[in-house]
Design an enzyme around this catalytic site. Sequence first.
Site, PDB file in Angstrom:
ATOM      1  N   TRP A  49      61.266  66.678  -1.731  1.00 36.40           N
ATOM      2  CA  TRP A  49      61.948  67.035  -2.913  1.00 36.40           C
ATOM      3  C   TRP A  49      62.650  65.512  -3.427  1.00 36.40           C
ATOM      4  CZ3 TRP A  49      60.987  71.026  -5.306  1.00 36.40           C
ATOM      5  CH2 TRP A  49      60.534  72.193  -4.557  1.00 36.40           C
ATOM      6  N   ARG A  53      77.124  62.818  -8.306  1.00 31.03           N
ATOM      7  CA  ARG A  53      77.666  64.224  -8.941  1.00 31.03           C
ATOM      8  C   ARG A  53      78.397  64.216 -10.231  1.00 31.03           C
ATOM      9  NH1 ARG A  53      79.179  65.660  -2.588  1.00 31.03           N
ATOM     10  NH2 ARG A  53      76.793  66.177  -2.025  1.00 31.03           N
ATOM     11  N   ARG A  98      70.946  84.559 -37.888  1.00 28.62           N
ATOM     12  CA  ARG A  98      70.296  86.034 -37.568  1.00 28.62           C
ATOM     13  C   ARG A  98      71.083  87.061 -38.045  1.00 28.62           C
ATOM     14  NH1 ARG A  98      65.722  88.643 -36.072  1.00 28.62           N
ATOM     15  NH2 ARG A  98      66.423  90.636 -34.843  1.00 28.62           N
ATOM     16  N   GLU A 151      71.678  67.400  -5.480  1.00 26.97           N
ATOM     17  CA  GLU A 151      72.747  66.508  -5.326  1.00 26.97           C
ATOM     18  C   GLU A 151      74.010  67.185  -4.766  1.00 26.97           C
ATOM     19  OE1 GLU A 151      73.455  63.051  -7.763  1.00 26.97           O
ATOM     20  OE2 GLU A 151      71.404  63.157  -8.339  1.00 26.97           O
ATOM     21  N   GLY A 152      73.632  68.168  -3.922  1.00 27.85           N
ATOM     22  CA  GLY A 152      74.869  69.218  -3.272  1.00 27.85           C
ATOM     23  C   GLY A 152      74.844  70.362  -3.875  1.00 27.85           C
ATOM     24  N   THR A 153      74.448  71.524  -3.164  1.00 24.30           N
ATOM     25  CA  THR A 153      74.612  72.706  -3.723  1.00 24.30           C
ATOM     26  C   THR A 153      76.074  73.138  -4.292  1.00 24.30           C
ATOM     27  OG1 THR A 153      75.079  73.928  -1.880  1.00 24.30           O
ATOM     28  CG2 THR A 153      72.708  73.909  -2.455  1.00 24.30           C
TER      29      THR A 153
HETATM   30  N1  CAA Z   1      82.368  59.238   1.081  1.00 26.08           N
HETATM   31  C1  CAA Z   1      82.217  58.353   2.564  1.00 26.08           C
HETATM   32  N2  CAA Z   1      82.110  58.745   3.596  1.00 26.08           N
HETATM   33  C2  CAA Z   1      81.790  60.085   3.707  1.00 26.08           C
HETATM   34  C3  CAA Z   1      82.164  61.049   2.602  1.00 26.08           C
HETATM   35  C4  CAA Z   1      82.209  60.497   1.390  1.00 26.08           C
HETATM   36  N3  CAA Z   1      82.119  61.199   0.332  1.00 26.08           N
HETATM   37  N4  CAA Z   1      81.844  62.193   3.017  1.00 26.08           N
HETATM   38  C5  CAA Z   1      81.673  62.152   4.540  1.00 26.08           C
HETATM   39  N5  CAA Z   1      81.738  60.797   4.982  1.00 26.08           N
HETATM   40  C6  CAA Z   1      81.881  60.281   6.182  1.00 26.08           C
HETATM   41  C7  CAA Z   1      82.956  60.868   7.156  1.00 26.08           C
HETATM   42  O1  CAA Z   1      84.133  60.250   7.048  1.00 26.08           O
HETATM   43  C8  CAA Z   1      82.493  60.743   8.439  1.00 26.08           C
HETATM   44  O2  CAA Z   1      82.639  59.370   8.775  1.00 26.08           O
HETATM   45  P1  CAA Z   1      83.102  59.114  10.324  1.00 26.08           P
HETATM   46  O3  CAA Z   1      81.796  59.448  11.226  1.00 26.08           O
HETATM   47  O4  CAA Z   1      83.508  57.819  10.495  1.00 26.08           O
HETATM   48  O5  CAA Z   1      84.405  60.129  10.644  1.00 26.08           O
HETATM   49  C9  CAA Z   1      80.818  60.723   8.206  1.00 26.08           C
HETATM   50  O6  CAA Z   1      80.641  60.711   6.656  1.00 26.08           O
HETATM   51  C10 CAA Z   1      80.345  62.002   8.337  1.00 26.08           C
HETATM   52  O7  CAA Z   1      81.076  63.273   7.651  1.00 26.08           O
HETATM   53  P2  CAA Z   1      81.116  64.547   7.920  1.00 26.08           P
HETATM   54  O8  CAA Z   1      81.278  64.935   9.510  1.00 26.08           O
HETATM   55  O9  CAA Z   1      81.919  65.183   7.110  1.00 26.08           O
HETATM   56  O10 CAA Z   1      79.644  65.248   7.608  1.00 26.08           O
HETATM   57  P3  CAA Z   1      78.998  66.632   7.841  1.00 26.08           P
HETATM   58  O11 CAA Z   1      77.825  66.573   8.577  1.00 26.08           O
HETATM   59  O12 CAA Z   1      80.023  67.596   8.130  1.00 26.08           O
HETATM   60  O13 CAA Z   1      78.534  66.822   6.277  1.00 26.08           O
HETATM   61  C11 CAA Z   1      78.498  67.416   4.191  1.00 26.08           C
HETATM   62  C12 CAA Z   1      79.377  66.857   5.046  1.00 26.08           C
HETATM   63  C13 CAA Z   1      79.434  67.193   2.832  1.00 26.08           C
HETATM   64  C14 CAA Z   1      78.076  68.706   4.131  1.00 26.08           C
HETATM   65  C15 CAA Z   1      77.267  66.551   3.494  1.00 26.08           C
HETATM   66  O14 CAA Z   1      76.096  66.784   4.710  1.00 26.08           O
HETATM   67  C16 CAA Z   1      76.614  66.900   2.361  1.00 26.08           C
HETATM   68  O15 CAA Z   1      77.254  66.388   1.229  1.00 26.08           O
HETATM   69  N6  CAA Z   1      75.643  67.557   2.070  1.00 26.08           N
HETATM   70  C17 CAA Z   1      74.766  67.569   1.300  1.00 26.08           C
HETATM   71  C18 CAA Z   1      73.717  66.484   0.867  1.00 26.08           C
HETATM   72  C19 CAA Z   1      73.192  66.611  -0.560  1.00 26.08           C
HETATM   73  O16 CAA Z   1      74.048  66.501  -1.278  1.00 26.08           O
HETATM   74  N7  CAA Z   1      71.855  66.217  -0.724  1.00 26.08           N
HETATM   75  C20 CAA Z   1      71.279  66.067  -1.810  1.00 26.08           C
HETATM   76  C21 CAA Z   1      70.054  65.704  -1.734  1.00 26.08           C
HETATM   77  S1  CAA Z   1      69.795  64.176  -2.710  1.00 26.08           S
HETATM   78  C22 CAA Z   1      69.278  64.891  -4.138  1.00 26.08           C
HETATM   79  O17 CAA Z   1      69.311  65.941  -4.673  1.00 26.08           O
HETATM   80  C23 CAA Z   1      68.427  63.770  -5.127  1.00 26.08           C
HETATM   81  C24 CAA Z   1      67.576  63.851  -6.254  1.00 26.08           C
HETATM   82  O18 CAA Z   1      66.625  63.812  -5.982  1.00 26.08           O
HETATM   83  C25 CAA Z   1      68.331  64.462  -7.514  1.00 26.08           C
END
Ligand code: CAA
Length: 391
Positions: A166, A253, A278, A373-375
Site C-alpha cells: 500500500w 494526520r 432541482r 495514516e491510521g484507521t
Molecule cells: N510520537 C512519538 N513517539 C511515539 C508516539 C508518537 N505519536 N506514539 C508512540 N510513540 C512511542 C512510545 O512512546 C513508545 O516508546 P518507548 O518504547 O520509548 O516507550 C513506542 O513509540 C511504542 O509505542 P506503543 O507501545 O504505544 O506502540 P504500539 O505498538 O502500542 O502502537 C499505535 C501504537 C498507535 C497503535 C501505532 O502502532 C499506530 O499508530 N498504528 C497505526 C499505523 C498507521 O497509522 N499506519 C498508516 C500507514 S502509513 C499510510 O497510510 C501512508 C500512506 O501511504 C498514505
Amino acid sequence: MHFLPECDAVEFGFSEEQLMIQDIARRIAQERIAPSAEHHDRTGEFPLENIRLLGENGLMGIEVPDEYGGAGMDPISYVLAMIEIAAADGAHSTIMSVNNSLFCNGILTHGSEAQKQTYVRAIADGSQIGAFALTEPQSGSDATAMKCRAVRQDDGSFVITGKKSWITSGPVAKYFVLFAMTDPDKGARGITAFLIDGERAGFHRGKTEPKLGIRASATCEIEFDGYVAQPGEVLGEEGQGFKIAMGVLDAGRIGIASQAIGIGRAALDATVAYAKERKAFGQPIGAFQMTQAKIADMRCKLDAALLLTLRAAWLKGQGKRFSAEAAIAKLTASEAAMWITHQALQIHGGMGYSKEMPIERYFRDAKITEIYEGTSEIQRLVIARSETGLR
Ligand code: CAA
C-alpha cells in the site's frame, strides 16, 4: 482536560502569507486540477504534470524552509492549501500530503544537513516524488509487527530484505522513507528508518493496485531483495525508527484531516447548488425541511472538523505536543467527509449515483480518509490512551 492546551487566546484571522498560499492553491486547483479530475479518476493516470506545477509553486514542500527548496510556511498554511487541492481532486491531495507530511517532514525533523539537501530539495520543488514505506502485507495498524529486515554488515552498511504494501506513489517515487527491523528482539525499539533510492539494485515495484477511490494516486507493493543502504542513509538513530514513524504520522494526520475537509466542502458546495436548482413537487428540493436539516448538519460537521484541524496545526506550529489533537482532527474530519458525501449523494438521488456528476467520486474518495495514516479505530485508541493514560 486540555481543550486548548496552553492557549490563552483564540485568533480566527489568517495572516497575509497564509491567505496568499491558499489563493495560489485555489487557483491551481480550479484552473488545472478540477478540469481534469474526472479524467484522472476514470483512467487512473498519475497526474505528473500537475504535481510538477504544484512543486514549482511551493505546494509540495509547504513547511520546507526556503534553503531546501520549499515555501517556508507554517502548518496552518499547509491545512489551507490542502483543503483547496482536495476540494478539486482527492488523488492530487493524497500525493501532495505524502510528499509534504510523510516524506519531507520526517527528514526535516530527523535528517542530517546532507540528507535534507539530497532528499528534501528534490521532493519539495516537485522534480521528484517521495513515498513512505511502513505497512506490510501482514502489518497495518499493528506497525511493530513488521518483518522487513535490515541486517548490519561489517562495513556499517545494511542489507535490506522484505516487502512493503500500500505504498502511495510507489510506482513513480524516486525516494522512499523505509522502516525496517534492525533488531527484532527489541520490538518497537528495534526499528530503524532508512532513505531509499528507488533506482538502485535490490529494489522492485509490484503491480499498481486497482482502488475504489483516489484512483490517480498510484499505489503498489515494493520489495527489497538484498538492497544495500549505506550508513549515511539511516534517518535518525538506529532503533529510533518507530518513534520517527509515529511523529511523522501525527503530522500526516493533520494533512489527511485537511484532505477530508476539502472533499467534504466540495460535496457540500455541489449539494447546495443542486438543492437550489432541482425542483420536486413544485419547489426547489432545498426548500424541503428534510434537505435543509441535512445541509445544516453537513455545515456543522465541516466547521467542527476545520476548527479541530486548525487547532492541531496551530499546536504543531507552536512546537507543542499535538498527537492527540491530530488524531481528534483526523477522526472528526474523516467521519464528517464520509457522512457529508453520503448525504450529498442521497440529496442528488440518481444524479448522485451517476458518473455524470462528481458526487460519486467524492463519496469513493472520502472513504480512504477513514483508513490510511491510521484507521478511525487507531485514532480512537490514540485519543483514549491520551485521556486515560491506560494502554
Ligand atoms: N510520537 C512519538 N513517539 C511515539 C508516539 C508518537 N505519536 N506514539 C508512540 N510513540 C512511542 C512510545 O512512546 C513508545 O516508546 P518507548 O518504547 O520509548 O516507550 C513506542 O513509540 C511504542 O509505542 P506503543 O507501545 O504505544 O506502540 P504500539 O505498538 O502500542 O502502537 C499505535 C501504537 C498507535 C497503535 C501505532 O502502532 C499506530 O499508530 N498504528 C497505526 C499505523 C498507521 O497509522 N499506519 C498508516 C500507514 S502509513 C499510510 O497510510 C501512508 C500512506 O501511504 C498514505
